[in-house]
Design an enzyme around this catalytic site. Sequence first.
Site, PDB file in Angstrom:
ATOM      1  N   HIS A 133       0.797  -1.232   0.000  1.00  0.00           N
ATOM      2  CA  HIS A 133       0.000   0.000   0.000  1.00  0.00           C
ATOM      3  C   HIS A 133       0.829   1.281   0.000  1.00  0.00           C
ATOM      4  CE1 HIS A 133       0.887  -0.036   4.316  1.00  0.00           C
ATOM      5  NE2 HIS A 133       0.536   1.223   4.350  1.00  0.00           N
TER       6      HIS A 133
HETATM    7  C1  UD1 Z   1      -2.075   5.389   6.399  1.00  0.00           C
HETATM    8  C2  UD1 Z   1      -0.791   5.836   7.101  1.00  0.00           C
HETATM    9  C3  UD1 Z   1       0.224   4.703   7.057  1.00  0.00           C
HETATM   10  C4  UD1 Z   1      -0.345   3.400   7.583  1.00  0.00           C
HETATM   11  C5  UD1 Z   1      -1.625   3.079   6.824  1.00  0.00           C
HETATM   12  C6  UD1 Z   1      -2.275   1.817   7.295  1.00  0.00           C
HETATM   13  C7  UD1 Z   1      -0.322   8.262   6.866  1.00  0.00           C
HETATM   14  C8  UD1 Z   1       0.522   9.265   6.189  1.00  0.00           C
HETATM   15  N1  UD1 Z   1      -0.195   6.989   6.435  1.00  0.00           N
HETATM   16  O1  UD1 Z   1      -1.748   5.172   5.042  1.00  0.00           O
HETATM   17  O2  UD1 Z   1       1.324   5.076   7.861  1.00  0.00           O
HETATM   18  O3  UD1 Z   1       0.593   2.362   7.378  1.00  0.00           O
HETATM   19  O4  UD1 Z   1      -2.523   4.182   6.995  1.00  0.00           O
HETATM   20  O5  UD1 Z   1      -3.296   1.421   6.444  1.00  0.00           O
HETATM   21  O6  UD1 Z   1      -1.052   8.595   7.760  1.00  0.00           O
HETATM   22  N2  UD1 Z   1      -9.044   4.780   1.833  1.00  0.00           N
HETATM   23  C9  UD1 Z   1     -10.298   4.247   1.726  1.00  0.00           C
HETATM   24  N3  UD1 Z   1     -10.949   3.899   2.890  1.00  0.00           N
HETATM   25  C10 UD1 Z   1     -10.415   4.079   4.109  1.00  0.00           C
HETATM   26  C11 UD1 Z   1      -9.131   4.644   4.203  1.00  0.00           C
HETATM   27  C12 UD1 Z   1      -8.446   4.983   3.047  1.00  0.00           C
HETATM   28  O7  UD1 Z   1     -10.844   4.057   0.653  1.00  0.00           O
HETATM   29  O8  UD1 Z   1     -11.070   3.738   5.125  1.00  0.00           O
HETATM   30  C13 UD1 Z   1      -8.296   5.117   0.589  1.00  0.00           C
HETATM   31  C14 UD1 Z   1      -8.489   6.512   0.098  1.00  0.00           C
HETATM   32  O9  UD1 Z   1      -8.539   6.490  -1.294  1.00  0.00           O
HETATM   33  C15 UD1 Z   1      -7.236   7.223   0.554  1.00  0.00           C
HETATM   34  C16 UD1 Z   1      -6.195   6.123   0.472  1.00  0.00           C
HETATM   35  O10 UD1 Z   1      -6.905   4.932   0.815  1.00  0.00           O
HETATM   36  O11 UD1 Z   1      -6.918   8.330  -0.241  1.00  0.00           O
HETATM   37  C17 UD1 Z   1      -5.031   6.323   1.407  1.00  0.00           C
HETATM   38  O12 UD1 Z   1      -5.500   6.494   2.752  1.00  0.00           O
HETATM   39  P1  UD1 Z   1      -4.648   7.369   3.795  1.00  0.00           P
HETATM   40  O13 UD1 Z   1      -5.276   7.286   5.134  1.00  0.00           O
HETATM   41  O14 UD1 Z   1      -4.364   8.716   3.253  1.00  0.00           O
HETATM   42  O15 UD1 Z   1      -3.242   6.658   3.823  1.00  0.00           O
HETATM   43  P2  UD1 Z   1      -2.889   5.115   3.927  1.00  0.00           P
HETATM   44  O16 UD1 Z   1      -2.247   4.735   2.653  1.00  0.00           O
HETATM   45  O17 UD1 Z   1      -4.036   4.301   4.416  1.00  0.00           O
END
Ligand code: UD1
Length: 354
Positions: A202
């Site tokens: 991811h």
């Molecule tokens: C975040 C953390 C990372 C951790 C990871 C665990 C930061 C900078 N990164 O990364 O350290 O390892 O969480 O999973 O805080 N999305 C959904 N549904 C959700 C959550 C996210 O669809 O419930 C999608 C969205 O398109 C979003 C993308 O995932 O833009 C990334 O989510 P985000 O929380 O920004 O970062 P992670 O990659 O999950």
Amino acid sequence: MRILSVVGARPQFVKLAPIAKAMEGSAEHLIVHTGQHYDEIMSDVFFRDLGIPAPDFNLGVGSGKHGAQTGAMLAGLEEIMESTAPDCVLVYGDTNSTLAAAIAATKLHLPVAHLEAGLRSFNRRMPEEHNRVLTDHSADLLLAPTEVAMQHLASEGLGARSVLVGDVMTDVLFKVRDSLMQVPQLMPAGMTKGEYYVCTIHRPDNTDSAERLRAIVAELAGLNKPVLLLAHPRLRSLAETHGIDLSQGAITLSDPLAYPDLINTVMNSAGVVTDSGGLQKEAFLLRVPCTTIRPETEWVETVELGWNALVSEDLSVLSKTVQRDAPQSTDASPYGDGKAANRTVAALLSNFGA
Ligand code: UD1
């Protein structure tokens, strides 16, 4: 004593579980969920399965660019911190929710304690590395999971504020593993015990470039055993954007798993391939060989003890690395004894209690 915990993303819910339990009867514990993760499978299922009390506040911030997401959290957290006036704000790990809570509390002169302090990848391309460094330097109490983390804190001049408590993820993992041992273990659909790999990808460095992601998926597709790919929403959406089919060759695509299902799935696998921090360590604690698709790791002990191998630039060595012989067995326990949450609460009470 009133402690305000701030969480928002999947790995933080896992860390919160043993802390919430250890707080019972010792302190008044309020929980804020920033809403960074919001899907049922990325959030709600953890609260339910791990018996975490429902959050007292949910900011519902959702996804966004770093600045917009962190800024929205800051504004919401400030209101909650002002109205609840906690004796201490406890922040977890290294996500944008961690940093937002640390800044909001520091600006209001509230004491900040950072759980999982002192981890370093020394890779400034990672958003988590910025979050860790900035949070550690603004916190009043640094709760470190390992000796190596303590050394990093000391070398940055933070030794006097640091305490080694151990790793709370070990607490949860041991508890869930032991309860899984009491019941017949179900294999993931279509998989045979010890005959499949578990994979998660991811991180932006592995998903954002089409070329890089295509190369990783091609290597996974060519492995010698079925690969159960537990797809984070970021992976699914970027694969679609890049036009990459994730269900190729050896790969079986799956949604992310609830925590007990994940542990069960890893325990019964032949190996893990990941870029997650937590999963590398979980594989080690379950003594399952891990291959990490990153140039470095914060959990250096897993590599030193032979249970984790790093593959980054040259992906052509991935299959050979994943299919390597099992490492030498070890009874080393660099991540503590499963009692880190009790030590954490004791440290909070002695530092910030009346
Ligand atoms: C975040 C953390 C990372 C951790 C990871 C665990 C930061 C900078 N990164 O990364 O350290 O390892 O969480 O999973 O805080 N999305 C959904 N549904 C959700 C959550 C996210 O669809 O419930 C999608 C969205 O398109 C979003 C993308 O995932 O833009 C990334 O989510 P985000 O929380 O920004 O970062 P992670 O990659 O999950």
